[in-house]
Enzyme design. Structure first.
Site, PDB file in Angstrom:
ATOM      1  N   GLU A 162       0.844  -1.212   0.000  1.00 16.99           N
ATOM      2  CA  GLU A 162       0.000   0.000   0.000  1.00 16.99           C
ATOM      3  C   GLU A 162       0.873   1.254   0.000  1.00 16.99           C
ATOM      4  OE1 GLU A 162      -3.228  -0.077   2.864  1.00 16.99           O
ATOM      5  OE2 GLU A 162      -4.083  -1.861   1.921  1.00 16.99           O
ATOM      6  N   GLU A 181      -4.953  -8.773  -0.250  1.00 19.94           N
ATOM      7  CA  GLU A 181      -5.786  -8.444   0.911  1.00 19.94           C
ATOM      8  C   GLU A 181      -7.224  -8.296   0.429  1.00 19.94           C
ATOM      9  OE1 GLU A 181      -4.439  -5.407   3.657  1.00 19.94           O
ATOM     10  OE2 GLU A 181      -2.337  -5.874   3.236  1.00 19.94           O
TER      11      GLU A 181
END
Ligand code: AHR
Length: 523
Positions: free
Chosen positions: A206, A329
């Site tokens: 991220e 995820e």
């Protein structure tokens, strides 16, 4: 995906009547008309890679400490410090790949903190997840040990946000160089003469958010810089995963792909393209309303659309699909009460019948998009978000298999089979979801009914195969908020379910809020 088959005529034969006689009446009695499904057993999509059923464990809450790892001196039954019950359950399910140590934690993690004698390891503050003092007693050797015990392939997430190319390069050498270098000898001195042979490496996490925040151009430059020094020292070849978009953020994806390729298509493309796509919820897990549940389920078509659109974009740079989508995820992220977090750990979330249905919706998407996906890792393995196992806090002796665990178990027969096309005649996100896969004489079909009230009689036509016999398992509870508690761990468990099979027709009752897998013997 699905196409309209409402005009398709299904024969009303004497065979159908005899099939009806085989089926449980309780459910069908409420169903107005059978739901038609066409299973095109001869129309292949791609392999259901076992990696679609992979997992993620972060240094967050009680996922690692108190969840998977209790320490060698713990009164909790353990094997070399790993919670024994967790090992047993994870082995039973089979974990293809396990990603670690984060998540956001990864970009603030320095791997050298977690090697060597435990008492000498530095104590660091986990700045992302509550500011607790991380004693680093669970480091890379402990992680690889866990993977070996449960048969999972390790996936390490490297630190780009606050680390250096040198640090990541050295981590690869420490793990994978066979012997004779200072780093590989240090690994041997720390108890592991054999290289860890880690194939999967995340290059940041991220980096548009907690691992940055960066622009795609800046991350792309750093990706090239970091990976320039990462080498395959021993088989298997490194599989490098770049930080792709948040959800379906095309702006990030285009910016990153342009930076990576620099106008020379395929140059410097990673092997993996990480995507994260959570399905948010507006209520605490056990207090969902039907409206809140439906709102969460309506996110799943966007996940499917994201996979399709990101793959299409990647295809324009990488027509041979050498770069695979890694949805590392995903899962339901409900509203989490502060009291639960205080008691059990950060992001501790109960898994309910709704969660099991959500897992089924996701796993059906992966089967349907098998040609576009490389891996998917649900978040997270224990005690965090949509866990497959829950313990009652860091000191807790209890370890239960959640409803999500059992949804994964029901999808296990799809692994390594070839996904085939299914038509339901509807694109309603709250309607019946079906996927199928085949290998030789076995056809596996999973049905997920996300409706809170519509019990369905499903009438499947098989094309390209005839079925001789079948068996099915049902995961179901009429209460969307039901869950496997520490006192009642078997509230939601798979049960044998009737499936009526006759040649090219298969009929099954699919109750509201259920996940069913049927295994058919076909010719
Ligand atoms: O899974 C919890 C967090 O969600 C991860 O640390 C991060 O990558 C994501 O935002």
């Amino acid at each position: 995906m699905s196409i309209d088959i409402s005009r398709r005529q299904f024969a009303r034969s004497a065979a159908a009547a005899s099939l009806s006689a085989l089926l449980p009446r309780g459910v069908f009695a409420q169903s107005p008309a059978p739901q038609k499904v066409l299973i095109r057993a001869d129309s292949e999509i791609g392999t259901v890679r076992p990696e679609f059923h992979s997992h993620f464990a972060e240094h967050l809450g009680s996922c690692v400490y108190g969840g998977l790892w209790v320490g060698k001196k713990s009164p909790i039954p353990n094997e070399d410090g790993y919670r024994k019950a967790a090992l047993d359950y994870l082995k039973e399910l089979g974990i293809p790949v396990l990603r670690w140590p984060g998540g956001c934690f990864a970009d603030d993690y320095h791997w050298r903190d977690g090697i060597g004698p435990v008492e000498k390891r530095p104590k660091r503050v986990n700045i992302h997840w509550g500011g607790y003092v991380e004693d680093n007693s669970f480091g890379v050797h402990e992680f690889i040990g866990l993977c070996r015990k449960i048969g999972a392939e390790p996936y390490l997430a490297g630190n780009v946000g606050s680390g250096t190319p040198e640090e990541l390069r050295d981590w690869v050498e420490y793990c994978n160089f066979p012997s004779g270098s200072t780093l590989s000898d240090e690994r041997a001195a720390n108890g592991s003469p054999e290289p860890f042979k880690v194939r999967y490496w995340g290059v940041g996490n991220e980096n548009w958010g907690c691992g940055g925040p960066m622009t795609p151009e800046r991350y792309g430059d750093l990706y090239k810089n970091f990976t320039n020094y990462m080498r395959t020292f021993s088989e298997p070849r490194l599989f490098l995963v770049a930080c792709g978009p948040n959800g379906n953020d095309m702006r990030w994806s285009r910016g990153l792909l342009n930076t990576l390729t620099g106008g020379a298509p395929q140059a410097r493309l990673p092997q993996g393209w990480s995507m994260h796509f959570y399905e948010g919820g507006s209520k605490p897990s056990t207090q969902f309303t039907v409206d809140a549940m439906n709102e969460q389920f309506r996110i799943f078509p966007r996940v499917e659309q994201a996979l399709i659109q990101q793959r299409a974009l990647l295809d324009s740079y990488d027509p041979q699909r050498r770069c695979g989508i890694v949805l590392d995820e995903w899962g339901v992220w409900d509203a989490i009460p502060r009291e639960d977090e205080k008691r059990y750990g950060r992001l501790w979330q109960q898994s309910t019948m709704r969660s099991a249905v959500a897992a089924g919706l996701g796993l059906n998407i992966f089967n349907r998009q098998a040609d576009k996906l490389y891996m998917a890792n649900i978040a997270q393995m224990v005690n965090v978000l949509q866990s497959i196992l829950l313990t009652d806090g860091p000191e807790g002796r209890n370890c239960v298999r959640t409803s999500t665990y059992y949804a994964f178990l029901l999808f296990k027969p799809h692994r390594a089979k070839t996904a085939v096309r299914v038509e339901t005649g509807s694109t309603d996100p709250l309607g019946l979801s079906v996927s199928a896969s085949r290998s030789g004489s076995e056809l596996v079909v999973s049905f997920v009914n996300p409706s809170d009230k519509n019990n369905l009689e499903v009438d499947c036509e098989l094309r390209g195969a005839t079925a001789r016999q079948g068996r099915a398992e049902l995961l179901h509870h009429p209460d969307l908020n039901a869950y496997n508690g520490f006192d009642n761990p078997n509230t939601i468990v798979p049960k044998p379910h009737e499936v009526a099979v006759e040649g090219a027709r298969v009929r099954v009752a699919v109750p509201a809020l259920s996940v069913i897998t049927a295994i058919l013997q076909v010719a």
